[in-house]
Scaffold this motif. Structure first.
Motif, PDB file in Angstrom:
ATOM      1  N   UNK A 251     -10.667 -25.994 -15.219  1.00 58.55           N
ATOM      2  CA  UNK A 251     -10.155 -26.194 -13.866  1.00 58.55           C
ATOM      3  C   UNK A 251     -11.278 -26.099 -12.834  1.00 58.55           C
ATOM      4  N   UNK A 252     -12.181 -25.134 -13.029  1.00 56.19           N
ATOM      5  CA  UNK A 252     -13.318 -24.992 -12.117  1.00 56.19           C
ATOM      6  C   UNK A 252     -14.226 -26.220 -12.195  1.00 56.19           C
ATOM      7  N   UNK A 253     -14.466 -26.688 -13.415  1.00 57.83           N
ATOM      8  CA  UNK A 253     -15.320 -27.873 -13.584  1.00 57.83           C
ATOM      9  C   UNK A 253     -14.696 -29.088 -12.903  1.00 57.83           C
ATOM     10  N   UNK A 254     -13.381 -29.276 -13.070  1.00 55.36           N
ATOM     11  CA  UNK A 254     -12.691 -30.394 -12.436  1.00 55.36           C
ATOM     12  C   UNK A 254     -12.759 -30.285 -10.915  1.00 55.36           C
ATOM     13  N   UNK A 255     -12.609 -29.061 -10.411  1.00 49.80           N
ATOM     14  CA  UNK A 255     -12.668 -28.846  -8.963  1.00 49.80           C
ATOM     15  C   UNK A 255     -14.054 -29.193  -8.409  1.00 49.80           C
ATOM     16  N   UNK A 256     -15.103 -28.763  -9.100  1.00 48.46           N
ATOM     17  CA  UNK A 256     -16.476 -29.057  -8.663  1.00 48.46           C
ATOM     18  C   UNK A 256     -16.709 -30.560  -8.637  1.00 48.46           C
TER      19      UNK A 256
ATOM     20  N   UNK B 246     -17.509 -33.041  -5.245  1.00 46.00           N
ATOM     21  CA  UNK B 246     -18.741 -33.829  -5.176  1.00 46.00           C
ATOM     22  C   UNK B 246     -18.488 -35.325  -5.382  1.00 46.00           C
ATOM     23  N   UNK B 247     -17.221 -35.728  -5.284  1.00 49.45           N
ATOM     24  CA  UNK B 247     -16.887 -37.145  -5.481  1.00 49.45           C
ATOM     25  C   UNK B 247     -17.529 -37.987  -4.382  1.00 49.45           C
ATOM     26  N   UNK B 248     -17.985 -39.180  -4.727  1.00 48.46           N
ATOM     27  CA  UNK B 248     -18.625 -40.061  -3.751  1.00 48.46           C
ATOM     28  C   UNK B 248     -18.666 -41.481  -4.275  1.00 48.46           C
ATOM     29  N   UNK B 249     -19.501 -42.288  -3.680  1.00 44.18           N
ATOM     30  CA  UNK B 249     -19.673 -43.678  -4.116  1.00 44.18           C
ATOM     31  C   UNK B 249     -21.141 -43.924  -4.420  1.00 44.18           C
ATOM     32  N   UNK B 250     -21.381 -44.958  -5.200  1.00 48.06           N
ATOM     33  CA  UNK B 250     -22.756 -45.260  -5.598  1.00 48.06           C
ATOM     34  C   UNK B 250     -23.462 -46.033  -4.499  1.00 48.06           C
ATOM     35  N   UNK B 251     -24.587 -45.497  -4.034  1.00 51.80           N
ATOM     36  CA  UNK B 251     -25.426 -46.171  -3.047  1.00 51.80           C
ATOM     37  C   UNK B 251     -26.862 -46.090  -3.545  1.00 51.80           C
ATOM     38  N   UNK B 252     -27.411 -47.189  -4.087  1.00 53.65           N
ATOM     39  CA  UNK B 252     -28.759 -47.139  -4.664  1.00 53.65           C
ATOM     40  C   UNK B 252     -29.825 -46.739  -3.656  1.00 53.65           C
TER      41      UNK B 252
ATOM     42  N   UNK C 122     -18.312 -23.497  -7.462  1.00 47.24           N
ATOM     43  CA  UNK C 122     -17.064 -23.794  -6.762  1.00 47.24           C
ATOM     44  C   UNK C 122     -17.062 -23.155  -5.381  1.00 47.24           C
ATOM     45  N   UNK C 123     -17.594 -21.929  -5.262  1.00 48.73           N
ATOM     46  CA  UNK C 123     -17.657 -21.244  -3.974  1.00 48.73           C
ATOM     47  C   UNK C 123     -18.587 -21.985  -3.019  1.00 48.73           C
ATOM     48  N   UNK C 124     -19.716 -22.458  -3.541  1.00 52.33           N
ATOM     49  CA  UNK C 124     -20.664 -23.204  -2.704  1.00 52.33           C
ATOM     50  C   UNK C 124     -20.051 -24.499  -2.202  1.00 52.33           C
ATOM     51  N   UNK C 125     -19.117 -25.056  -3.005  1.00 53.79           N
ATOM     52  CA  UNK C 125     -18.474 -26.311  -2.611  1.00 53.79           C
ATOM     53  C   UNK C 125     -17.210 -26.114  -1.811  1.00 53.79           C
TER      54      UNK C 125
END
Length: 280
Positions: free
Chosen positions: A194-199, A203-209, A255-258
């Motif tokens: 659950x912690x890994x999924x939350x992290x 940090x979800x985003x899109x690819x920008x080269x 997770x706390x940092x995020x």
């Protein structure tokens, strides 16, 4: 200045033909390159082939290809014998089949090329092929001789043009089973997962080269600049050694940092409103 085509020929689908050009889509020519010099004289040095037994230089006309049969016993292949094995190019990119764009594992991808019509009169046929593939969300699997080798090529729609990617042959792709054979099966605790999924979600985003910089190339350029300008070269600061902590503690800290909770369970994902139905 317009790029220079690396290949020109005809894209052929059944009886439909379209003159096309291939352009290199990725290149390393902009990277910093060095010459090898003689430290004492500052002059460039040249490579030379020497006989490994006699140590004497071997002139170009005396150099031939050789295949090791085993134990250092070679069969010699003359230049004309090697040339005879190279298939003749008919400059035709022949489409053999169409398939879904995501059907080929990208581990088979080799080098990408931009494909565009090579003459104004070819633009209509080119647009028809491109739009037909877009409508069907299909890629074309083709074959041709490029750079003196018969290659399988995957062609996909890309903006106003097409992307042709040469594919590795099956024998060139190493077995994933061999690479992962030593990876043990693990049972992951629910809280850790659950912690890994939350992290990952935070940090979800899109690819920008453009967001990925070549730090080594930039550091190398700065070293070269400093040498030219006579400045002292400052060594890169070494990263601080990481503390050895348990995986669970590292997950909670991340997770706390995020912005997550670390009091035992991962923060529950926020509910999002259901998407509105489009008016019919």
């Amino acid at each position: 200045m317009a790029p220079r085509a690396v290949w020109k020929g005809v894209l052929k689908i059944a009886e439909v033909t379209c003159p096309v050009s291939l352009y290199t889509a990725a290149s390393t020519s902009e990277r910093i390159s060095f010459h090898t010099l003689n430290r004492k004289t500052g002059n460039r040095v040249q490579r030379q082939f020497v006989d490994e037994v006699s140590g004497k230089p071997v002139e170009t006309e005396d150099q031939v290809k050789g295949y090791d049969k085993g134990d250092g016993d070679y069969v010699i292949l003359e230049p004309e014998e090697v040339a005879a094995a190279i298939p003749e190019s008919d400059k035709t990119l022949t489409v053999e089949t169409f398939l879904p764009c995501d059907e080929i594992d990208d581990i088979f991808f080799d080098k990408p090329y931009y494909v565009s019509p090579s003459t104004p009169i070819a633009s209509e046929a080119f647009a028809l092929i491109r739009e037909g593939m877009k409508a069907q969300q299909s890629a074309a699997l083709a074959r041709t001789v490029i750079f003196r080798r018969m290659r399988s090529i995957l062609i996909r729609p890309h903006g106003e043009g097409l992307i042709a990617t040469t594919l590795n042959f099956d024998y060139e792709v190493r077995s994933a089973e061999d690479a992962f054979s030593d990876v043990p099966k693990m049972k992951i605790e629910d809280e850790m997962l659950e912690l890994a999924e939350h992290i990952i979600k935070t940090k979800a985003g899109t690819f920008d080269p453009k967001g990925f910089d070549d730090r080594y190339e930039a550091a190398l350029a700065e070293v070269v600049r400093a040498k030219i300008e006579g400045r002292k070269i400052k060594p890169q600061k070494r990263p601080e050694p990481t503390k050895v902590v348990s995986l669970l503690a590292a997950l909670r800290e991340s997770a706390e940092a995020g912005g997550g909770k670390t009091s035992g369970k991962a923060a529950a994902p926020r509910k999002t409103a259901a998407p509105r139905k489009k008016a019919s």
